[in-house]
Scaffold this motif. Structure first.
Motif, PDB file in Angstrom:
ATOM      1  N   GLY A 121      -1.934  11.209  -1.588  1.00 35.91           N
ATOM      2  CA  GLY A 121      -1.023  10.074  -1.449  1.00 35.91           C
ATOM      3  C   GLY A 121      -0.102  10.227  -0.259  1.00 35.91           C
ATOM      4  O   GLY A 121       0.217   9.254   0.433  1.00 35.91           O
ATOM      5  N   VAL A 122       0.357  11.455   0.005  1.00 37.55           N
ATOM      6  CA  VAL A 122       1.215  11.708   1.162  1.00 37.55           C
ATOM      7  C   VAL A 122       0.468  11.408   2.456  1.00 37.55           C
ATOM      8  O   VAL A 122       1.011  10.801   3.383  1.00 37.55           O
ATOM      9  N   THR A 123      -0.789  11.840   2.510  1.00 37.78           N
ATOM     10  CA  THR A 123      -1.604  11.596   3.694  1.00 37.78           C
ATOM     11  C   THR A 123      -1.800  10.103   3.921  1.00 37.78           C
ATOM     12  O   THR A 123      -1.674   9.608   5.056  1.00 37.78           O
ATOM     13  N   ASN A 170      -0.415   5.081   6.803  1.00 37.70           N
ATOM     14  CA  ASN A 170       0.046   3.716   6.571  1.00 37.70           C
ATOM     15  C   ASN A 170       1.303   3.425   7.397  1.00 37.70           C
ATOM     16  O   ASN A 170       1.463   2.329   7.951  1.00 37.70           O
ATOM     17  N   LEU A 171       2.196   4.394   7.513  1.00 41.17           N
ATOM     18  CA  LEU A 171       3.406   4.215   8.316  1.00 41.17           C
ATOM     19  C   LEU A 171       3.070   4.087   9.801  1.00 41.17           C
ATOM     20  O   LEU A 171       3.758   3.380  10.539  1.00 41.17           O
ATOM     21  N   LEU A 197      -8.122  -2.004   6.787  1.00 42.74           N
ATOM     22  CA  LEU A 197      -7.358  -0.852   7.251  1.00 42.74           C
ATOM     23  C   LEU A 197      -6.868  -0.005   6.081  1.00 42.74           C
ATOM     24  O   LEU A 197      -6.891   1.232   6.135  1.00 42.74           O
ATOM     25  N   ILE A 198      -6.455  -0.665   5.003  1.00 47.13           N
ATOM     26  CA  ILE A 198      -5.980   0.063   3.818  1.00 47.13           C
ATOM     27  C   ILE A 198      -7.123   0.862   3.191  1.00 47.13           C
ATOM     28  O   ILE A 198      -6.936   2.025   2.780  1.00 47.13           O
ATOM     29  N   MET A 199      -8.306   0.271   3.116  1.00 47.06           N
ATOM     30  CA  MET A 199      -9.462   0.997   2.587  1.00 47.06           C
ATOM     31  C   MET A 199      -9.783   2.220   3.442  1.00 47.06           C
ATOM     32  O   MET A 199     -10.024   3.325   2.927  1.00 47.06           O
ATOM     33  N   ALA A 200      -9.760   2.036   4.765  1.00 50.25           N
ATOM     34  CA  ALA A 200     -10.018   3.159   5.667  1.00 50.25           C
ATOM     35  C   ALA A 200      -8.935   4.224   5.539  1.00 50.25           C
ATOM     36  O   ALA A 200      -9.224   5.433   5.627  1.00 50.25           O
ATOM     37  N   ASP A 201      -7.714   3.797   5.321  1.00 48.02           N
ATOM     38  CA  ASP A 201      -6.588   4.715   5.142  1.00 48.02           C
ATOM     39  C   ASP A 201      -6.842   5.673   3.982  1.00 48.02           C
ATOM     40  O   ASP A 201      -6.718   6.897   4.113  1.00 48.02           O
ATOM     41  N   TRP A 202      -7.255   5.135   2.839  1.00 48.11           N
ATOM     42  CA  TRP A 202      -7.476   5.971   1.653  1.00 48.11           C
ATOM     43  C   TRP A 202      -8.732   6.830   1.776  1.00 48.11           C
ATOM     44  O   TRP A 202      -8.750   7.982   1.331  1.00 48.11           O
ATOM     45  N   ASN A 223       0.827  -1.206   0.000  1.00 49.07           N
ATOM     46  CA  ASN A 223       0.000   0.000   0.000  1.00 49.07           C
ATOM     47  C   ASN A 223       0.862   1.257   0.000  1.00 49.07           C
ATOM     48  O   ASN A 223       0.522   2.255  -0.641  1.00 49.07           O
ATOM     49  N   LEU A 224       1.980   1.212   0.718  1.00 44.89           N
ATOM     50  CA  LEU A 224       2.903   2.349   0.723  1.00 44.89           C
ATOM     51  C   LEU A 224       3.468   2.588  -0.673  1.00 44.89           C
ATOM     52  O   LEU A 224       3.600   3.739  -1.114  1.00 44.89           O
ATOM     53  N   ALA A 225       3.782   1.510  -1.392  1.00 48.98           N
ATOM     54  CA  ALA A 225       4.288   1.643  -2.755  1.00 48.98           C
ATOM     55  C   ALA A 225       3.217   2.202  -3.689  1.00 48.98           C
ATOM     56  O   ALA A 225       3.508   3.035  -4.563  1.00 48.98           O
TER      57      ALA A 225
END
Length: 323
Positions: free
Chosen positions: A92-94, A99-100, A129-134, A46-48
């Motif tokens: 993307g930065v956010t 993600n970090l 978690l990745i979906m919530a992240d975006w 996800n970070l990539a």
């Protein structure tokens, strides 16, 4: 549109190329090799993806800004909101910042509460978690999509004059929420992890325990380097923006902060290759067209012997042994 200088365009072009090639390699290595499809690696994937997103949206303004004439009128305003305003890439930065934080929490669980981590950190939960992240990243940056317009006199995207005062306040809050809060969270979590690893290193005397601790130390060090690079470039970018009282697309401060963000998004592939034996093995499989399924079992067995870790059903493998 304000034309970037030749040097800025050249630097941006090189960074964008490194970004796209390097992060596409990271994605391919993780997806191509079945033994690397684990929760922690999905977070790195996800970070990539976030870094690729940054590279794609940095490309039009930074590299081709002097080649085309930005449309004006309603079309120009829509383009500013969608693609040519620098704030778009900050989504993307956010996502990267949050993600970090998730990666730091995974390290905390893996080192301090390893048995709890095996139950809590699963592939399904990581995907959610990745979906919530975006979704959270889009929600935070959405303010700029409503207030960005094209200024035909200055020839670049700006914040509507009536929102300038609000923009200054919002930018400060945004910088604190994306740079300040994640910095404190990661500092506390990694600080606790480092103290625990030092403590365990003094207490463990068996060969198996020492091997496990060495492996965890190497993986944690790699993730610490990735986090340190992100924080140093992003905090510097935030300081530049806040020093002029807000984020103004097309300004010198915005260009400088964007270059710093692009630098951060271009280096992770080199960090992984330097620190991770598994990544180098996966990269060789990719470049040499090995059948990842044929070698997956052999590599997993070797890692279990080296790190002394146990696996659960062959699916939710212990996170430390995979990258």
């Amino acid at each position: 549109m304000k034309t970037p200088s030749a040097s800025l365009a050249a630097v941006s072009g090189i960074l964008v190329l490194i970004n796209l090639v390097g992060n596409c390699i990271i994605c391919a290595v993780i997806l191509r090799n079945g033994f690397m499809r684990t929760p922690i690696n999905f977070l790195l994937l996800n970070l990539a993806v976030a870094d690729i997103y940054i590279g794609i949206f940095a490309l039009p303004v930074r590299v081709f800004g002097g080649v085309y004439k930005h449309p004006e009128g309603e079309l120009g305003n829509k383009l500013c909101k969608i693609i040519t305003g620098d704030h778009v890439l900050y989504c993307g930065v956010t996502a990267s910042a949050f993600n970090l934080c998730a990666i730091a929490y995974e390290r905390y669980l893996a080192v301090i509460h390893p048995f709890t981590a095996r139950k809590m950190v699963t592939s399904r939960k990581v995907f959610l978690l990745i979906m919530a992240d975006w979704l959270l990243a889009v929600a935070i940056v959405s303010f700029f999509w409503f207030v960005s317009v094209f200024d035909h006199k200055k020839q670049y995207c700006v914040i509507e004059p009536r929102f300038r005062s609000v923009n200054s306040i919002y930018t400060m809050l945004y910088g604190c929420s994306v740079a300040g809060v994640p910095f404190v969270i990661m500092l506390l979590l990694y600080g606790r992890v480092i103290l625990e690893m030092v403590k365990k290193q003094r207490q463990v005397f068996s060969t198996e325990g020492m091997a496990r601790n060495r492996f965890k130390k190497r993986i944690t060090l790699m993730l610490l380097v990735v986090t340190a690079i992100f924080l140093s470039t992003w905090v510097a970018a935030a300081i530049i923006v806040l020093s002029v009282g807000g984020y103004y697309p097309g300004s010198s401060s915005a260009m400088a902060s964007t270059v710093l963000v692009c630098i951060n998004s271009s280096v992770n592939c080199f960090v992984y290759n330097l620190f991770s034996t598994q990544f180098r093995r996966g990269l060789r499989n990719l470049l040499c067209c090995y059948d990842a399924n044929d070698v997956a079992g052999r590599l997993q067995h070797a890692e279990r012997n080296a790190a002394g870790e146990e696996y659960s059903n062959g699916k939710t493998a212990t996170f430390d042994t995979k990258f």
